[in-house]
Design an enzyme around this catalytic site. Structure first.
Site, PDB file in Angstrom:
ATOM      1  NE  ARG A  96      52.998  57.785  49.875  1.00 43.57           N
ATOM      2  CZ  ARG A  96      53.431  58.101  48.674  1.00 43.57           C
ATOM      3  NH1 ARG A  96      52.585  58.441  47.729  1.00 43.57           N
ATOM      4  NH2 ARG A  96      54.728  58.063  48.375  1.00 43.57           N
ATOM      5  CG  ASP A 138      59.068  59.865  54.520  1.00 40.99           C
ATOM      6  OD1 ASP A 138      59.720  60.484  53.642  1.00 40.99           O
ATOM      7  OD2 ASP A 138      58.669  58.696  54.367  1.00 40.99           O
ATOM      8  N   GLY A 145      54.430  56.267  41.977  1.00 47.34           N
ATOM      9  CA  GLY A 145      54.497  57.208  43.085  1.00 47.34           C
ATOM     10  C   GLY A 145      53.326  57.100  44.038  1.00 47.34           C
ATOM     11  CB  SER A 182      52.989  53.699  48.297  1.00 48.14           C
ATOM     12  OG  SER A 182      53.684  54.858  48.635  1.00 48.14           O
ATOM     13  CG  ASP A 219      55.497  55.329  50.937  1.00 46.98           C
ATOM     14  OD1 ASP A 219      55.171  56.520  51.083  1.00 46.98           O
ATOM     15  OD2 ASP A 219      56.326  54.952  50.101  1.00 46.98           O
ATOM     16  CG  ASN A 248      61.529  49.247  40.692  1.00 50.44           C
ATOM     17  OD1 ASN A 248      61.853  49.448  41.852  1.00 50.44           O
ATOM     18  ND2 ASN A 248      61.227  48.041  40.228  1.00 50.44           N
ATOM     19  CE  LYS A 249      59.645  52.513  47.387  1.00 46.97           C
ATOM     20  NZ  LYS A 249      58.803  53.195  48.387  1.00 46.97           N
TER      21      LYS A 249
END
Length: 327
Positions: free
Chosen positions: A42, A51, A142, A144, A189, A232-233
């Site tokens: 997305r 969010d 970024g 997702s 996401d 990498n979150k």
């Protein structure tokens, strides 16, 4: 909007990617896939990083996606492979699913989806599966890719157990799944991955989760450019720091307004509790907070809690041991 995740009939001979994935699956496992699952990535148009505060966002799905070919057996072993040789094969007993937060490898994101759906459906045991994953979403860009992998795994788990739940519930479930690997996202996401429809963006709102079509201007063109910078979150605390800062802000604001603050986590929920418009909420924020960073000591003093209580009850696991400045 369809109630359940759709099962789409595809003209297989016209889809080179599916044909190639099927051939690779047969070459890998010496059998044909039983079914395929797909979840798109997305891009968000409006509403960055709100969010997880409970506010609405405006994303749309993109063509790039995660595609999985799957077979089911009685081995109670989950075998995972990836068409990209960068991502190594992985195998684990379906009865011994563990997710290593300190080592966020690609297969752990898949296991997040498996475990989340297993918990949601109260499945006492899981069948064995063989799965070959093919992704066209640039990793850690970024867009997702990790959330799409979680969603795809959720679909795989649901289908391999011959279960069906609504797309809304599946989106909510997969949003919670990433908690297993330590990411405290808000659900955008996963929601757009399941609720997207061709030719429209979606206004995604929460509490309860709902999606509304947003017609884009005729002739509008969106350019999605890859900066080639990877993040990498789950591998760093950067993402969760933002979430925690908003959580702390919620609690401080609630306390200054005389509310029971300990159970409040999101600014959007607090706004509803206070009965304020967005403009009035912004006025309150301006009056309560100073622009300089807040130390942990100052936060603890404002909330009248100890540093230990701050760490154990408010901070996430990967933000507990950072520097003294939190906000």
């Amino acid at each position: 909007m369809a109630v359940n995740p759709p099962k789409t009939k595809v003209l297989f001979s016209a889809n080179q990617r599916l044909q190639k994935l099927k051939e690779a699956f047969i070459g890998k496992y010496e059998e044909s896939p039983l079914f395929y699952a797909c979840a798109p990535g997305r891009v968000n148009l409006i509403g960055e990083h709100i969010d997880y505060c409970g506010y609405a966002v405006l994303p749309m799905a993109i063509e790039q996606n995660i595609l999985a070919a799957v077979s089911v057996n009685n081995s109670q072993t989950i075998q995972l492979a990836n068409t990209n040789p960068k991502y190594k094969d992985f195998s684990v007993s379906a009865s011994e699913l563990t997710i290593d937060r300190e080592n966020p490898q690609w297969h752990y994101y898949f296991l997040c989806g498996v475990k989340g759906v297993q918990d949601q459906l109260s499945l006492s045991s899981l069948p064995g599966i063989r799965c070959l994953v093919d992704g066209t979403i640039p990793a850690s860009s970024g867009l997702s890719s990790s959330s799409a992998l979680v969603c795809c795994a959720g679909l795989v788990t649901m289908e391999s157990n011959q279960k069906a739940i609504s797309k809304i519930l599946l989106a909510e479930t997969c949003a919670k799944c990433e908690r297993y690997i330590g990411t405290e996202g808000g659900g955008m996401d996963q929601s757009i991955s399941f609720l997207a429809e061709e030719g429209t963006a979606k206004l995604i709102e929460f509490n309860p989760l709902r999606a509304t079509d947003v017609k884009l201007p005729d002739g509008a063109v969106f350019v999605i450019a890859n900066s080639c910078v990877e993040m990498n979150k789950a591998a760093s605390s950067h993402f969760n720091i933002r979430v925690v800062e908003c959580r702390i802000a919620t609690k401080i604001l609630a306390k200054t307004r005389g509310l029971e603050w300990s159970g409040l986590q999101k600014l959007g929920v607090l706004q509803i509790e206070l009965g304020l418009s967005l403009d009035k909420m912004l006025d309150v924020v301006e009056k309560v907070f100073h622009p300089e960073p807040y130390s942990r000591e100052e936060i603890c003093k404002l909330l009248e809690i100890t540093t230990e209580q701050l760490c154990n009850n408010i901070l996430s696991a990967n933000t507990q041991h950072g520097g003294q400045r939190v906000m």
